[in-house]
Design a protein around this motif. Structure first.
Motif, mmCIF file in Angstrom:
data_model
loop_
_atom_site.group_PDB
_atom_site.id
_atom_site.type_symbol
_atom_site.label_atom_id
_atom_site.label_comp_id
_atom_site.label_asym_id
_atom_site.label_seq_id
_atom_site.Cartn_x
_atom_site.Cartn_y
_atom_site.Cartn_z
ATOM 1 N N MET A 1 0.840 -1.186 0.000
ATOM 2 C CA MET A 1 0.000 0.000 0.000
ATOM 3 C C MET A 1 0.880 1.242 0.000
ATOM 4 O O MET A 1 1.859 1.319 0.742
ATOM 5 N N ARG A 2 0.506 2.205 -0.830
ATOM 6 C CA ARG A 2 1.201 3.493 -0.887
ATOM 7 C C ARG A 2 0.289 4.559 -0.288
ATOM 8 O O ARG A 2 -0.878 4.684 -0.687
ATOM 9 N N ILE A 3 0.833 5.344 0.635
ATOM 10 C CA ILE A 3 0.035 6.314 1.378
ATOM 11 C C ILE A 3 0.707 7.678 1.271
ATOM 12 O O ILE A 3 1.922 7.797 1.478
ATOM 13 N N VAL A 4 -0.080 8.701 0.952
ATOM 14 C CA VAL A 4 0.456 10.058 0.805
ATOM 15 C C VAL A 4 -0.184 10.997 1.816
ATOM 16 O O VAL A 4 -1.341 10.834 2.198
ATOM 17 N N SER A 5 0.586 11.989 2.221
ATOM 18 C CA SER A 5 0.074 13.143 2.948
ATOM 19 C C SER A 5 0.022 14.311 1.965
ATOM 20 O O SER A 5 0.937 14.483 1.152
ATOM 21 N N PHE A 6 -1.025 15.113 2.036
ATOM 22 C CA PHE A 6 -1.200 16.167 1.026
ATOM 23 C C PHE A 6 -2.157 17.223 1.544
ATOM 24 O O PHE A 6 -2.770 17.086 2.620
ATOM 25 N N GLY A 19 -3.092 3.686 -8.610
ATOM 26 C CA GLY A 19 -2.781 4.138 -9.961
ATOM 27 C C GLY A 19 -2.475 5.613 -9.972
ATOM 28 O O GLY A 19 -1.584 6.091 -9.258
ATOM 29 N N GLU A 20 -3.236 6.383 -10.762
ATOM 30 C CA GLU A 20 -3.041 7.824 -10.869
ATOM 31 C C GLU A 20 -3.906 8.600 -9.889
ATOM 32 O O GLU A 20 -3.901 9.838 -9.909
ATOM 33 N N GLY A 52 -15.062 7.229 0.275
ATOM 34 C CA GLY A 52 -14.668 8.624 0.410
ATOM 35 C C GLY A 52 -14.525 9.290 -0.943
ATOM 36 O O GLY A 52 -15.260 8.990 -1.885
ATOM 37 N N ARG A 53 -13.546 10.147 -1.076
ATOM 38 C CA ARG A 53 -13.334 10.868 -2.329
ATOM 39 C C ARG A 53 -12.185 10.245 -3.102
ATOM 40 O O ARG A 53 -11.230 9.722 -2.525
ATOM 41 N N ARG A 54 -12.276 10.318 -4.417
ATOM 42 C CA ARG A 54 -11.203 9.899 -5.321
ATOM 43 C C ARG A 54 -10.835 11.107 -6.166
ATOM 44 O O ARG A 54 -11.687 11.687 -6.858
ATOM 45 N N VAL A 55 -9.564 11.491 -6.113
ATOM 46 C CA VAL A 55 -9.086 12.612 -6.916
ATOM 47 C C VAL A 55 -7.794 12.194 -7.605
ATOM 48 O O VAL A 55 -7.141 11.231 -7.199
ATOM 49 N N LYS A 56 -7.439 12.928 -8.635
ATOM 50 C CA LYS A 56 -6.172 12.668 -9.303
ATOM 51 C C LYS A 56 -5.012 13.069 -8.395
ATOM 52 O O LYS A 56 -5.042 14.150 -7.788
ATOM 53 N N LEU A 57 -4.023 12.204 -8.321
ATOM 54 C CA LEU A 57 -2.860 12.504 -7.507
ATOM 55 C C LEU A 57 -2.207 13.798 -7.962
ATOM 56 O O LEU A 57 -1.712 14.587 -7.141
ATOM 57 N N ALA A 58 -2.217 14.049 -9.261
ATOM 58 C CA ALA A 58 -1.604 15.262 -9.804
ATOM 59 C C ALA A 58 -2.346 16.532 -9.392
ATOM 60 O O ALA A 58 -1.804 17.630 -9.532
#
Length: 280
Positions: A1-6, A19-20, A52-58
């Motif tokens: 699993m890849r997890i980001v803070s943003f 994915g993206e 929840g929400r799905r958004v583009k990583l970019a």
């Protein structure tokens, strides 16, 4: 699993990369990724973001993987190639120094060359994020205390680092060290020794090694660090850089505004940052 803070729409968040895209819960059970780790809830995160929400990583602005670590411990001179190029003596224990949280930048954010120096150097490293805290952690138990891994660029202001035998000033200018792009959970990387670490400056390979060339491996580093300080969930250990740093080239190879530096670790990803001048 890849997890980001943003951040998104001006608010901090964290989520799971697919994915993206990034999936996240706009009303999360925990305020930030450090709190998720403290709650021993990484394994529940994939379920928590469903619906929840799905958004583009970019479309989001990334933060350092752990924006608010209690400790950032850094290992110096941890590859034989780097020890030799610096002329340092062989030692029996890891060389440890610290970073402050506000010295970090995220993937995609510029690293800032401070106005008081032009000797700004790269250091590609593996970052280890502590999952389960402890004190006097035995080597054989150390890997069970790891939440996951990321890429780190321990950007160094070399002339300030050399002012005395202490590294701290040259390692803590604001926004000089990069941490990202995401956390890869430890279960996805069971064999660290096989991973390759490559640093590129303007597409030129300047560092290249496999992690089995560390002098002190991750279990030994955790064992040693936990002997002098309690390790807490969300603490970060930058595990050292291989040979090839800019300071030891002839002529020296310093990062300058307009440059792009990348730290890539196989199985994790690419941490990419441009270089800009500090405006303060």
């Amino acid at each position: 699993m890849r997890i980001v803070s943003f951040t998104i729409e001006g608010r901090p968040a964290y989520g799971v990369v697919e994915g993206e895209d990034v999936l996240f819960n706009p009303s999360p059970a925990w305020p930030d990724l450090r709190a998720v780790i403290e709650a021993d809830a990484l394994g529940r995160l994939a379920d928590d973001v469903q619906g929840g929400r799905r958004v583009k990583l970019a479309a989001v602005t990334l933060l350092p993987v752990i924006p608010n670590p209690g400790k950032i411990l850094c290992v110096g001179l941890n590859y034989e190639t780097h020890r030799r190029e610096t002329g340092r003596a062989v030692v029996e224990n890891p060389t440890i120094f610290t970073r402050f949280a506000d010295s970090q930048a995220a993937h995609g954010q510029p690293l800032l060359r401070p106005k008081v120096s032009t000797d700004f150097d790269y250091e590609g490293e593996l970052a280890v994020v502590i999952g389960k805290g402890g004190r006097y952690i035995a080597r054989e138990d150390a890997m069970s205390h790891v939440a996951g891994y990321s890429c780190y660029n321990d950007g160094s202001v070399r002339d300030f680092q050399r002012h005395t035998i202490q590294f701290t000033p040259g390692k803590n200018f604001p926004q000089t060290g990069a941490f990202g792009p995401w956390l890869v959970t430890a279960d996805e990387l069971p064999d660290l020794d096989r991973l390759r670490l490559t640093t590129r400056l303007n597409d030129q390979v300047v560092q290249d090694t496999t992690l089995d060339h560390m002098i002190f491996d991750v279990p030994r580093i955790i064992e040693y660090c936990s002997s002098f300080t309690p390790l807490r969930p969300g603490d970060v250990i930058a595990s050292g850089t291989p040979g090839g740093v800019g300071a030891k080239r002839n002529p020296p190879l310093w990062m300058k505004p307009g440059d792009v530096v990348e730290v890539e670790i196989s199985g994790i990803g690419v941490l990419r940052n441009g270089i800009a001048d500090e405006q303060a």
